[in-house]
Scaffold this motif. Structure first.
Motif, short mmCIF file in Angstrom:
data_model
loop_
_atom_site.label_atom_id
_atom_site.label_comp_id
_atom_site.label_asym_id
_atom_site.label_seq_id
_atom_site.Cartn_x
_atom_site.Cartn_y
_atom_site.Cartn_z
N ARG A 138 0.80 -1.23 0.00
CA ARG A 138 0.00 0.00 0.00
C ARG A 138 0.83 1.28 0.00
O ARG A 138 0.30 2.35 -0.26
N ALA A 156 -7.49 -5.66 -11.22
CA ALA A 156 -8.20 -4.45 -10.79
C ALA A 156 -7.68 -3.97 -9.45
O ALA A 156 -7.69 -2.76 -9.15
N SER A 157 -7.16 -4.91 -8.63
CA SER A 157 -6.70 -4.54 -7.28
C SER A 157 -5.54 -3.56 -7.29
O SER A 157 -5.25 -2.94 -6.26
N ASN A 160 -5.99 -0.29 -5.80
CA ASN A 160 -5.97 -0.06 -4.35
C ASN A 160 -4.65 0.55 -3.87
O ASN A 160 -4.54 0.91 -2.71
N SER A 181 -10.68 0.61 -12.09
CA SER A 181 -10.22 0.98 -10.74
C SER A 181 -9.02 1.95 -10.78
O SER A 181 -8.70 2.56 -9.77
C1 LIG Z 1 -9.07 -3.85 -3.88
O1 LIG Z 1 -9.59 -3.64 -5.18
C2 LIG Z 1 -10.57 -4.58 -5.59
C3 LIG Z 1 -10.89 -4.33 -7.07
O2 LIG Z 1 -10.92 -2.97 -7.41
C4 LIG Z 1 -11.75 -4.48 -4.66
O3 LIG Z 1 -12.78 -5.37 -5.06
C5 LIG Z 1 -11.29 -4.81 -3.25
O4 LIG Z 1 -12.33 -4.69 -2.35
C6 LIG Z 1 -10.14 -3.93 -2.82
N1 LIG Z 1 -9.57 -4.46 -1.57
C7 LIG Z 1 -9.28 -3.70 -0.52
C8 LIG Z 1 -8.73 -4.43 0.67
O5 LIG Z 1 -9.40 -2.50 -0.51
#
Ligand SMILES: *[C@@H]1O[C@H](CO)[C@@H](O)[C@H](O)[C@H]1NC(C)=O
Ligand SMILES: *[C@@H]1O[C@H](CO)[C@@H](O)[C@H](O)[C@H]1NC(C)=O
Ligand SMILES: *[C@@H]1O[C@H](CO)[C@@H](O)[C@H](O)[C@H]1NC(C)=O
Length: 200
Positions: A138, A156-157, A160, A181
């Motif tokens: 992060r 997509a993650s 974050n 995202s």
């Molecule tokens: C991270 O990103 C994904 C896809 O965009 C999302 O579904 C997920 O909830 C996020 N996870 C966190 C821990 O924020």
């Protein structure tokens, strides 16, 4: 002249003492971090042709990780940068380092949450996909995966990693769409995508 030269030896002594405390007095790296790094190292074999493109452009690849040794302070290892106060690993520059292998989502790399700059450019990740594990980092502000034989779609993650400001994905075999995202990446200043198979 006399009054100028006299204080110098004292000053030099003080400076040497300071230098000693800054560089040599304590091991910065915690055991957790050095074992995470050594486990990460075990994912790879080291072959110069993995960094062929680097040598074509810069002629300076070298297997940095091969010099990493258990009993030493990991903050002094080639490619590793630590924060000088807390001793957290904050930078990993393994560009042009002969890495051949892939980085699964359970990799110990993702146990180093303070990393801000991660450069894995010019290696051979064996046409694997980017693991969703990267999104656990992060604090990342820079992620460089250029010219490293990655393929597949971008998870997509990645959206974050909200501090991300440099993302270099150029010269790989990525495909699919850029995830929506990415609109969460408000700090993103450089997004380099050239030489991939993205669809728009
Ligand atoms: C991270 O990103 C994904 C896809 O965009 C999302 O579904 C997920 O909830 C996020 N996870 C966190 C821990 O924020
Ligand atoms: C590279 O990928 C191939 C095919 O998926 C696999 O058989 C091989 O074990 C992988 N090599 C490494 C070093 O991960
Ligand atoms: C990624 O790394 C390569 C090799 O070190 C470098 O040429 C490129 O400029 C880097 N990209 C970014 C965004 O820092």
């Amino acid at each position: 002249m006399g009054y100028l030269t006299q204080p110098c030896p004292v000053l030099i002594c003080l400076q040497l003492l300071l230098l000693y405390f800054q560089c040599c007095s304590a091991k910065l790296c915690s055991h957790d971090q050095s074992s995470a790094l050594l486990q990460f190292k075990q994912l790879f074999s080291f072959e110069q042709h993995s960094s062929y493109d680097c040598d074509e452009v810069y002629q300076q690849s070298c297997p940095k990780m091969m010099s990493w040794k258990e009993d030493a302070d990991c903050c002094s290892w080639d490619g590793v940068t630590c924060d000088t106060v807390a001793g957290h690993v904050i930078g990993l520059d393994l560009s042009c380092s002969w890495l051949h292998g892939n980085i699964p989502s359970y990799s110990s790399l993702f146990f180093l949450p303070h990393i801000r700059k991660l450069n894995l450019a010019f290696n051979d990740f064996n046409y694997s996909e980017i693991s969703s594990g990267f999104s656990q980092l992060r604090s990342l502000t820079l992620l460089n995966l250029s010219s490293s034989n990655f393929m597949g779609s971008i998870p997509a993650s990645i959206g974050n990693i909200t501090q991300l400001s440099y993302l270099d994905l150029s010269y790989n075999n990525f495909n699919g769409h850029i995830p929506s995202s990415f609109s969460n990446l408000e700090q993103l200043h450089y997004l380099i995508l050239r030489s991939n198979f993205f669809r728009w």
